[in-house]
Scaffold this motif. Structure first.
Motif, PDB file in Angstrom:
ATOM      1  N   UNK A  29      -4.980   2.542  -6.371  1.00 45.75           N
ATOM      2  CA  UNK A  29      -5.835   1.657  -6.331  1.00 45.75           C
ATOM      3  C   UNK A  29      -5.667   0.741  -7.502  1.00 45.75           C
ATOM      4  N   UNK A  30      -5.250   1.048  -8.588  1.00 42.37           N
ATOM      5  CA  UNK A  30      -4.943   0.201  -9.823  1.00 42.37           C
ATOM      6  C   UNK A  30      -3.632  -0.752  -9.497  1.00 42.37           C
TER       7      UNK A  30
ATOM      8  N   UNK B 114       0.830  -1.229   0.200  1.00 42.55           N
ATOM      9  CA  UNK B 114       0.077  -0.219  -0.146  1.00 42.55           C
ATOM     10  C   UNK B 114       0.750   1.090  -0.108  1.00 42.55           C
ATOM     11  N   UNK B 115       1.950   1.085   0.859  1.00 37.52           N
ATOM     12  CA  UNK B 115       2.775   2.387   0.719  1.00 37.52           C
ATOM     13  C   UNK B 115       3.388   2.711  -0.601  1.00 37.52           C
ATOM     14  N   UNK B 116       4.014   1.540  -1.262  1.00 34.20           N
ATOM     15  CA  UNK B 116       4.565   1.496  -2.712  1.00 34.20           C
ATOM     16  C   UNK B 116       3.635   1.996  -3.794  1.00 34.20           C
ATOM     17  N   UNK B 117       2.373   1.783  -3.512  1.00 34.88           N
ATOM     18  CA  UNK B 117       1.156   1.951  -4.504  1.00 34.88           C
ATOM     19  C   UNK B 117       0.950   3.549  -4.449  1.00 34.88           C
ATOM     20  N   UNK B 118       0.894   3.971  -2.842  1.00 33.44           N
ATOM     21  CA  UNK B 118       0.442   5.547  -2.960  1.00 33.44           C
ATOM     22  C   UNK B 118       1.629   6.305  -3.240  1.00 33.44           C
ATOM     23  N   UNK B 119       2.821   5.872  -3.127  1.00 38.72           N
ATOM     24  CA  UNK B 119       4.147   6.517  -3.307  1.00 38.72           C
ATOM     25  C   UNK B 119       4.190   6.783  -4.748  1.00 38.72           C
ATOM     26  N   UNK B 120       4.134   5.464  -5.592  1.00 34.49           N
ATOM     27  CA  UNK B 120       3.935   5.655  -7.074  1.00 34.49           C
ATOM     28  C   UNK B 120       3.084   6.547  -7.894  1.00 34.49           C
ATOM     29  N   UNK B 121       1.706   6.345  -7.164  1.00 37.85           N
ATOM     30  CA  UNK B 121       0.693   7.474  -7.701  1.00 37.85           C
ATOM     31  C   UNK B 121       1.100   8.910  -7.557  1.00 37.85           C
ATOM     32  N   UNK B 122       1.526   9.172  -6.247  1.00 30.95           N
ATOM     33  CA  UNK B 122       2.120  10.586  -6.352  1.00 30.95           C
ATOM     34  C   UNK B 122       2.925  11.113  -7.055  1.00 30.95           C
TER      35      UNK B 122
END
Length: 407
Positions: free
Chosen positions: A398-399, A326-334
């Motif tokens: 999310x993706x 979840x951390x990696x997903x949020x970081x990548x999205x930002x």
């Protein structure tokens, strides 16, 4: 997974205008502690909005007429479940420089109580889910939005979510973060120390015991003995362990020796410290003073106004593994939206993320649109561009986290 392609895809299925409108409508509904039934009307509005837009929504009673709203976007069952968490209450308007509930749109900002904390972030979360549905995107995992009551006071809403057993593999709490994200914040404890003295006439102060003088001595002892220890305690995800003398109150009038003085302390603590260890440090200083001065009497207690609804829950620190999906997903999205590596913020106050992490076992990140410096302020506002970018960031997170069928 092609982020650029996905970003373009989601942008085609929502408009800035509808995001602005939803944010403004939420702001226009007062939902603070001075309002009857507090968050009820805004929860009803969210529920009806989601049902009208074809999203699965449920109202869950929590306390009296106050309720959480749970919105679900179901996937195929092949991926991880993500929870989006946002609180529907706000602080009262106090003495704002603007009309707190007019939701004025001016110069690219939406103004009003709750604009950034956190009705704007809630609008971005809901529009993200709506855009996914409109685009016909089939997620592998579920997305669950939890619109919760009471975060500004006792966090009854997220407590109810935890106790309900609602499961997720990761969560995002949408508190404003100004394009940074938090994977840690300090725990919170409010303590009250009552120093007891003996009243006497101000003309013969030697016949009394001045509680204010005893309190002053205690404050000096705490600064000399405890402050150096706190400076040595540091967590790279949440910063240093700190405390603040927030309130001191004692005496009745100038001509009477004060027979009581109260000190109230805000204590922000890091992983490795506990409520018991924190209280124990103050108690040791009190005991040492008592040993030196038989006229020194003080009692320490936890302030009821800061205790959570359930006695088994505390305002514990948040600490999430930097390598969690979840951390990696949020970081990548930002990163994809802002074009640079986002920073981890260590300046967060306490949030419901700690309840989800500690008591539900859900790895949790704090990320939301807007500048936290406007939270609770006299001119609270959120930038429209931040709301729009948040939709894109939430979607990309999310993706990656839940997965998309066909990608």
């Amino acid at each position: 997974m092609n982020f650029t392609e996905l970003k373009s895809l989601i942008a085609e299925h929502f408009t800035e205008e509808e995001l602005i409108q939803l944010t403004r409508e939420l702001i226009k509904i007062p939902s603070h502690s001075k309002v009857k039934d507090r968050e009820r009307e805004v929860a009803l509005y969210i529920h009806e909005f989601c049902r009208r837009m074809g999203l699965e929504s449920e109202l869950v009673p929590v306390i009296d007429q106050r309720m959480n709203v749970i919105v679900r976007l179901k996937g195929t069952g092949e991926g991880k479940t993500l929870m989006l968490n946002g609180h529907t209450d706000t602080v009262p308007p106090y003495e704002m420089d603007i009309d707190p509930f007019a939701a004025e749109l001016k110069d690219g900002y939406i103004y009003g109580r709750g604009a950034v904390d956190m009705k704007g972030p809630i609008a971005s979360m809901l529009i993200t889910m709506l855009a996914i549905k409109r685009a016909g995107i089939m997620l592998k995992g579920d997305v669950i939005f939890t619109g919760v009551i009471g975060e500004e006071e006792k966090s009854e809403g997220t407590e109810a979510v935890v106790k309900s057993g609602l499961k997720a593999d990761g969560a995002i709490v949408g508190e404003p973060s100004n394009y940074e994200y938090a994977i840690g914040h300090r725990g919170l404890e409010w303590l009250e120390i009552e120093i007891k003295g003996k009243a006497a006439h101000g003309g013969v102060p030697e016949l009394g015991i001045n509680a204010i003088e005893k309190a002053a001595r205690l404050i000096i002892e705490i600064k000399e003995k405890l402050y150096p220890k706190l400076r040595e305690r540091f967590n790279p995800k949440m910063g240093p362990s700190v405390m603040n003398f927030g309130v001191i109150r004692g005496g009745n009038q100038p001509s009477t020796v004060a027979d009581k003085c109260i000190i109230q302390i805000d204590r922000r603590y890091i992983t490795g410290e506990t409520v018991d260890s924190i209280i124990g440090e103050y108690q040791q200083i009190i005991d040492d003073l008592k040993a030196k001065d038989p006229d020194f009497h003080a009692e320490i207690k936890r302030m009821p106004s800061n205790l959570l609804l359930s006695p088994e829950f505390d305002h514990l620190p948040l600490e999430t593994d930097a390598g969690d999906p979840i951390v990696i997903s949020v970081k990548n999205g930002i990163k994809e939206v802002i074009g640079r590596e986002p920073e981890i913020t260590k300046r967060r106050g306490w949030t419901d993320a700690a309840l989800l992490s500690n008591y539900a076992g859900i790895p949790t990140v704090v990320f939301g649109p807007g500048d936290i410096s406007y939270s609770h302020s006299r001119n609270e506002r959120v930038a429209v561009k931040d709301l729009v970018n948040a939709v894109k960031i939430y979607f990309l997170a999310i993706a990656q986290f839940c997965g998309i069928k066909g990608y």
